[in-house]
Design an enzyme around this catalytic site. Structure first.
Site, mmCIF file in Angstrom:
data_model
loop_
_atom_site.group_PDB
_atom_site.id
_atom_site.type_symbol
_atom_site.label_atom_id
_atom_site.label_comp_id
_atom_site.label_asym_id
_atom_site.label_seq_id
_atom_site.Cartn_x
_atom_site.Cartn_y
_atom_site.Cartn_z
ATOM 1 N N ARG A 76 0.296 0.192 -5.337
ATOM 2 C CA ARG A 76 1.632 -0.221 -5.803
ATOM 3 C C ARG A 76 1.822 0.246 -7.243
ATOM 4 N NH1 ARG A 76 2.655 -6.440 -5.062
ATOM 5 N NH2 ARG A 76 2.639 -5.898 -2.847
ATOM 6 N N ARG A 145 3.412 -9.564 -12.754
ATOM 7 C CA ARG A 145 3.620 -8.360 -11.932
ATOM 8 C C ARG A 145 4.782 -7.517 -12.483
ATOM 9 N NH1 ARG A 145 1.870 -9.484 -6.344
ATOM 10 N NH2 ARG A 145 -0.073 -10.621 -6.571
ATOM 11 N N LYS A 208 -0.273 -15.089 -8.816
ATOM 12 C CA LYS A 208 0.692 -14.102 -9.309
ATOM 13 C C LYS A 208 1.786 -14.754 -10.148
ATOM 14 C CE LYS A 208 1.342 -13.274 -4.801
ATOM 15 N NZ LYS A 208 1.820 -12.718 -3.533
ATOM 16 N N LYS A 210 5.742 -13.764 -11.357
ATOM 17 C CA LYS A 210 6.815 -12.771 -11.182
ATOM 18 C C LYS A 210 7.967 -13.078 -12.121
ATOM 19 C CE LYS A 210 5.710 -11.789 -6.394
ATOM 20 N NZ LYS A 210 6.201 -11.776 -5.003
ATOM 21 N N CYS A 429 10.110 -6.520 5.541
ATOM 22 C CA CYS A 429 8.842 -6.243 4.848
ATOM 23 C C CYS A 429 8.045 -5.232 5.680
ATOM 24 C CB CYS A 429 8.058 -7.543 4.685
ATOM 25 S SG CYS A 429 7.376 -8.139 6.234
ATOM 26 N N CYS A 435 -0.039 -4.327 6.838
ATOM 27 C CA CYS A 435 -0.246 -5.623 6.198
ATOM 28 C C CYS A 435 -1.262 -6.470 6.975
ATOM 29 C CB CYS A 435 1.069 -6.387 6.081
ATOM 30 S SG CYS A 435 0.797 -7.997 5.314
ATOM 31 N N CYS A 474 5.552 -12.586 8.639
ATOM 32 C CA CYS A 474 4.817 -13.849 8.471
ATOM 33 C C CYS A 474 5.591 -14.708 7.479
ATOM 34 C CB CYS A 474 3.374 -13.581 8.006
ATOM 35 S SG CYS A 474 3.200 -13.415 6.224
ATOM 36 N N CYS A 478 8.015 -11.965 1.879
ATOM 37 C CA CYS A 478 8.091 -10.760 1.047
ATOM 38 C C CYS A 478 9.475 -10.101 1.025
ATOM 39 C CB CYS A 478 7.041 -9.754 1.486
ATOM 40 S SG CYS A 478 5.358 -10.381 1.272
HETATM 41 FE FE1 SRM Z 1 4.446 -9.876 -0.774
HETATM 42 C C1 SRM Z 1 1.264 -10.615 0.088
HETATM 43 C C2 SRM Z 1 4.146 -6.800 0.483
HETATM 44 C C3 SRM Z 1 7.344 -9.014 -2.257
HETATM 45 C C4 SRM Z 1 5.164 -13.185 -1.252
HETATM 46 N N1 SRM Z 1 2.924 -8.861 0.076
HETATM 47 C C5 SRM Z 1 1.670 -9.326 0.304
HETATM 48 C C6 SRM Z 1 0.748 -8.204 0.781
HETATM 49 C C7 SRM Z 1 0.097 -7.589 -0.420
HETATM 50 C C8 SRM Z 1 -0.258 -8.606 1.890
HETATM 51 C C9 SRM Z 1 -1.622 -9.043 1.486
HETATM 52 O O1 SRM Z 1 -1.772 -9.905 0.595
HETATM 53 O O2 SRM Z 1 -2.576 -8.562 2.089
HETATM 54 C C10 SRM Z 1 1.821 -7.255 1.404
HETATM 55 C C11 SRM Z 1 1.444 -5.787 1.493
HETATM 56 C C12 SRM Z 1 1.985 -5.224 2.774
HETATM 57 C C13 SRM Z 1 1.908 -3.745 2.885
HETATM 58 O O3 SRM Z 1 1.285 -3.261 3.848
HETATM 59 O O4 SRM Z 1 2.467 -3.042 2.056
HETATM 60 C C14 SRM Z 1 3.042 -7.628 0.596
HETATM 61 N N2 SRM Z 1 5.464 -8.179 -0.971
HETATM 62 C C15 SRM Z 1 5.225 -7.037 -0.298
HETATM 63 C C16 SRM Z 1 6.345 -6.034 -0.515
HETATM 64 C C17 SRM Z 1 5.879 -4.592 -0.520
HETATM 65 C C18 SRM Z 1 7.400 -6.281 0.585
HETATM 66 C C19 SRM Z 1 8.553 -5.316 0.658
HETATM 67 O O5 SRM Z 1 9.165 -5.296 1.711
HETATM 68 O O6 SRM Z 1 8.873 -4.625 -0.304
HETATM 69 C C20 SRM Z 1 6.913 -6.560 -1.844
HETATM 70 C C21 SRM Z 1 6.234 -5.978 -3.044
HETATM 71 C C22 SRM Z 1 6.872 -6.468 -4.304
HETATM 72 C C23 SRM Z 1 6.377 -5.815 -5.568
HETATM 73 O O7 SRM Z 1 6.718 -4.674 -5.818
HETATM 74 O O8 SRM Z 1 5.686 -6.488 -6.336
HETATM 75 C C24 SRM Z 1 6.571 -8.032 -1.727
HETATM 76 N N3 SRM Z 1 5.957 -10.898 -1.683
HETATM 77 C C25 SRM Z 1 7.124 -10.357 -2.101
HETATM 78 C C26 SRM Z 1 8.091 -11.400 -2.318
HETATM 79 C C27 SRM Z 1 9.547 -11.205 -2.674
HETATM 80 C C28 SRM Z 1 9.807 -11.132 -4.125
HETATM 81 O O9 SRM Z 1 8.905 -11.349 -4.937
HETATM 82 O O10 SRM Z 1 10.941 -10.861 -4.462
HETATM 83 C C29 SRM Z 1 7.463 -12.603 -2.041
HETATM 84 C C30 SRM Z 1 8.102 -14.004 -2.097
HETATM 85 C C31 SRM Z 1 8.314 -14.466 -3.493
HETATM 86 C C32 SRM Z 1 7.100 -15.129 -4.016
HETATM 87 O O11 SRM Z 1 6.213 -14.450 -4.517
HETATM 88 O O12 SRM Z 1 7.020 -16.350 -3.905
HETATM 89 C C33 SRM Z 1 6.118 -12.276 -1.640
HETATM 90 N N4 SRM Z 1 3.388 -11.602 -0.653
HETATM 91 C C34 SRM Z 1 3.890 -12.861 -0.842
HETATM 92 C C35 SRM Z 1 2.870 -13.816 -0.538
HETATM 93 C C36 SRM Z 1 3.010 -15.352 -0.609
HETATM 94 C C37 SRM Z 1 2.745 -15.826 -1.979
HETATM 95 C C38 SRM Z 1 2.805 -17.327 -2.088
HETATM 96 O O13 SRM Z 1 2.898 -17.807 -3.209
HETATM 97 O O14 SRM Z 1 2.726 -18.034 -1.110
HETATM 98 C C39 SRM Z 1 1.738 -13.081 -0.139
HETATM 99 C C40 SRM Z 1 0.381 -13.654 0.294
HETATM 100 C C41 SRM Z 1 -0.467 -14.021 -0.859
HETATM 101 O O15 SRM Z 1 -0.191 -13.727 -2.017
HETATM 102 O O16 SRM Z 1 -1.486 -14.656 -0.573
HETATM 103 C C42 SRM Z 1 2.105 -11.695 -0.221
HETATM 104 FE FE1 SF4 Z 2 2.827 -8.992 5.114
HETATM 105 FE FE2 SF4 Z 2 3.885 -11.370 5.531
HETATM 106 FE FE3 SF4 Z 2 4.477 -10.052 3.315
HETATM 107 FE FE4 SF4 Z 2 5.452 -9.221 5.587
HETATM 108 S S1 SF4 Z 2 5.894 -11.188 4.642
HETATM 109 S S2 SF4 Z 2 4.442 -7.913 4.043
HETATM 110 S S3 SF4 Z 2 3.835 -9.692 7.017
HETATM 111 S S4 SF4 Z 2 2.490 -10.789 3.828
#
Ligand code: SRM
Ligand code: SF4
Length: 578
Positions: A76, A145, A208, A210, A429, A435, A474, A478
């Site tokens: 990333r 981030r 994290k 943000k 996502c 993922c 899930c 994201c």
């Molecule tokens: Fe996310 C984990 C992709 C925005 C909440 N996210 C992941 C991971 C890294 C999976 C992993 O931990 O193994 C995913 C990688 C998938 C892949 O194959 O690429 C992933 N998240 C993404 C992206 C690429 C989705 C997208 O469609 O663009 C976004 C990257 C953002 C960036 O550039 O930094 C992305 N993730 C988000 C958002 C939305 C936002 O921030 O606007 C959220 C919800 C907001 C938040 O953070 O509360 C989000 N991602 C999570 C979570 C749940 C965190 C939590 O507090 O519960 C995880 C799981 C974790 O961290 O354990 C996660």
């Molecule tokens: Fe992976 Fe869940 Fe985030 Fe989708 S929402 S990229 S399935 S961690």
């Protein structure tokens, strides 16, 4: 032996023992016998902006052949405000061809991701990104981030300041360890005994962190979803300071009521010159009080939720050597995606192009990767990635516009006028196959779902409705599902929780409308509601707003927990009665 509830989590221990994020990453990179990392390095790599993944489509066939997982890496790139120069965009495009599965994936937070980088190419890819003056440092991990900023490239004082503040936060909050440089750029590990992380210390943040920066009225970046945000307050055409919001977050776990998605709390107002410090101040409270034994309860939203916003404000004031004033009332927010043609300033223009689920590649539907490369190489324009997974070509002259549209047509990239509203405001996502946390499809399922829904809306005379539809594989959220008008949240293959009732403005949570819905039942599940909406909506009323009215709710819903009751049964009688 029973687990000590107050013991630091494994990740906390890994951080302390890592020598400021070094671990054994360098040694494993140099070891040709290893195609993957193990143990603590898997956590530490995230701080460097990369995740070890495996292609989940290949798991079963490989198992049959007696082979292990097909490991590769997601990288990333953190891009404050989503901004890159023409040269950087072309470098990103070339690196995608050379080192990855071949696409650039725009993220929901204005960064970009590569998928499918093999271990042998990992160091060189990250090095190349740095040579192009970009970084992957802190794009993931328990740190601040990528810092977001409202995307339109306006050159007035207000938007210039917004972007400058986002950049300053990014620099201020970047980890200061030399590990990143040693591992990815110099390739030489040093033994340092006196290195310190002045702000983060040895354990960095509990989870994290943000951050986003925008201006009042403009919620292009969905600012209420993040741990901390600055909303510029404008008076008499001038930026007079920032409202500070904190404790937003969208991840939850199905079935666990103690986990929840939360709209950010209002903290107070600070002077423009104190904005960066305010973000660091919020982070310092989080660093010192955040939960470090249960990572499921470690985000800032839980700290504020548990201790209360008054406690948080008092703690903020105690630490700040600047004034925290009362929060300023602001007008209703708007979320504009800035697609199509817009004036940037007196001379220049910018042009927004929709990228389906953020995936820039060449496929049977469009050749947007080739189109964007040609646009940027011919016109030399900048690019800004948006929080809706799309992009803006910036700094265009009037003469560039015709050529830009010709290139889009040549490669069958749709202009905004050619998109249905359903498609235009949709996001998904990545989920499968990269993922590791996905339990259902998302990016690969959404194209069919959104077209079917778009056709249905059109046939019901609802094609003009501006509504957000989002899908995640899930409940981690994201693609920010819980604030959308309609959202699909993966439960298991082919099955989703269906949420309704958020809105484009991003300041309200949706309700669980139907639990465990098979994806093929989407239209039949939504149809009664859509019919009622078509018949009874008021002028300009969005689907989410209408649904909230139907439920008789007057307050904005600010939280969704992991254990929600589906409202479909509750609403059915209302729908039928209508
Ligand atoms: Fe996310 C984990 C992709 C925005 C909440 N996210 C992941 C991971 C890294 C999976 C992993 O931990 O193994 C995913 C990688 C998938 C892949 O194959 O690429 C992933 N998240 C993404 C992206 C690429 C989705 C997208 O469609 O663009 C976004 C990257 C953002 C960036 O550039 O930094 C992305 N993730 C988000 C958002 C939305 C936002 O921030 O606007 C959220 C919800 C907001 C938040 O953070 O509360 C989000 N991602 C999570 C979570 C749940 C965190 C939590 O507090 O519960 C995880 C799981 C974790 O961290 O354990 C996660
Ligand atoms: Fe992976 Fe869940 Fe985030 Fe989708 S929402 S990229 S399935 S961690």
């Amino acid at each position: 032996m029973a687990k000590d509830k107050n013991a630091p989590s494994k990740v906390e221990v890994a951080k302390v023992e890592s020598a400021h994020l070094r671990g054994t990453i360098d040694e494993v990179l140099k070891d040709p016998s290893k195609d993957a990392f193990e143990h603590d390095d898997l956590q530490l790599l995230k701080f460097h902006g990369t995740y070890q993944q495996d292609n989940r489509d290949q798991r079963a066939p490989r198992r049959k052949e007696g082979l292990g997982k097909a490991y590769s890496f997601m990288i990333r790139v953190a891009l404050p405000g989503g901004v890159v120069t023409a040269k950087q965009y072309l470098d990103l495009d070339a690196m995608a061809d050379k080192y990855t599965y071949g696409s650039i994936r725009i993220t929901t937070r204005q960064a970009i991701q590569y998928h499918g980088v093999i271990k042998d190419n990992l160091r060189q890819t990250i090095k190349s990104i740095n040579e192009s003056l970009m970084t992957t440092l802190a794009a993931c991990g328990d740190v601040c981030r990528n810092v977001m900023a409202s995307a339109p490239p306006f050159t007035d004082d207000i938007y210039t300041q917004i972007r400058a503040t986002a950049n300053e936060v990014a620099v201020d909050m970047a980890p200061k360890t030399g590990a990143y440089h040693e591992i990815w750029i110099d390739g030489e590990r040093q033994t340092l005994t006196d290195e310190v992380e002045p702000f983060y210390g040895e354990t960095y943040l509990p989870r994290k962190y943000k951050v986003g920066v925008t201006v009042m009225g403009d919620n292009q970046i969905d600012i209420y979803s993040y741990d901390a945000g600055l909303i510029g307050i404008v008076q008499d055409g001038k930026l007079i300071g920032y409202n500070v919001v904190a404790g937003g977050g969208l991840g939850l776990s199905h079935g666990r009521a103690a986990t929840y998605a939360q709209i950010a709390y209002n903290v107070g107002f600070v002077a423009v010159s104190d904005g960066v410090q305010a973000i660091q101040n919020v982070a310092s409270i989080y660093r010192d009080f955040g939960n470090r034994n249960d990572r499921k309860h470690a985000r800032l939203k839980y700290l504020i939720g548990d201790k209360g916003i008054q406690w948080f404000q008092e703690e903020f004031k105690k630490r700040a050597d600047f004034e925290l004033h009362p929060f300023k009332e602001i007008p209703a927010v708007k979320n504009e995606d800035w697609l199509g043609l817009h004036k940037q300033d007196d001379e220049k223009f910018f042009y927004g192009v929709f990228v389906e689920n953020g995936r820039i590649d060449d496929n049977e539907k469009t050749k947007c990767k080739s189109a964007f490369k040609k646009i940027v190489s011919e016109l030399g324009c900048g690019v800004t990635f948006t929080a809706q997974q799309s992009l803006l070509f910036t700094g265009l002259s009037k003469n560039d516009l015709k050529r830009l549209e010709e290139i889009l047509a040549e490669f069958e990239v749709p202009k905004v006028e050619e998109l249905s509203n359903a498609l235009r405001y949709s996001m998904a996502c990545p989920a499968m196959p990269t993922c590791g946390l996905a339990v259902a499809e998302s990016e690969r399922a959404m194209p069919d779902v959104i077209r079917e829904l778009g056709d249905k809306l059109e046939s019901m005379g609802l094609g003009d409705t501006k509504l957000t539809v989002r899908m995640t594989g899930c409940p981690n959220g994201c693609a920010r599902p819980y604030t959308a008008d309609i959202a699909f949240v993966g439960r298991r293959p082919g099955v989703y929780h269906l949420f309704v009732g958020g809105r484009l403005e991003g300041d309200r949570m949706a309700d669980l409308y139907a639990a465990d819905m098979k994806v093929e039942d989407t239209i039949s599940t939504l149809e009664p509601l859509l019919k009622k909406y078509a018949a009874d909506r008021t002028d300009g009323e969005g689907l989410g707003d209408f649904y909230q009215r139907l439920l008789g709710r007057s307050e904005r819903r600010l939280r969704v927990t992991g254990k929600e009751e589906a409202t479909f049964d509750e609403v059915q009688p209302l729908v039928q009665l209508g």
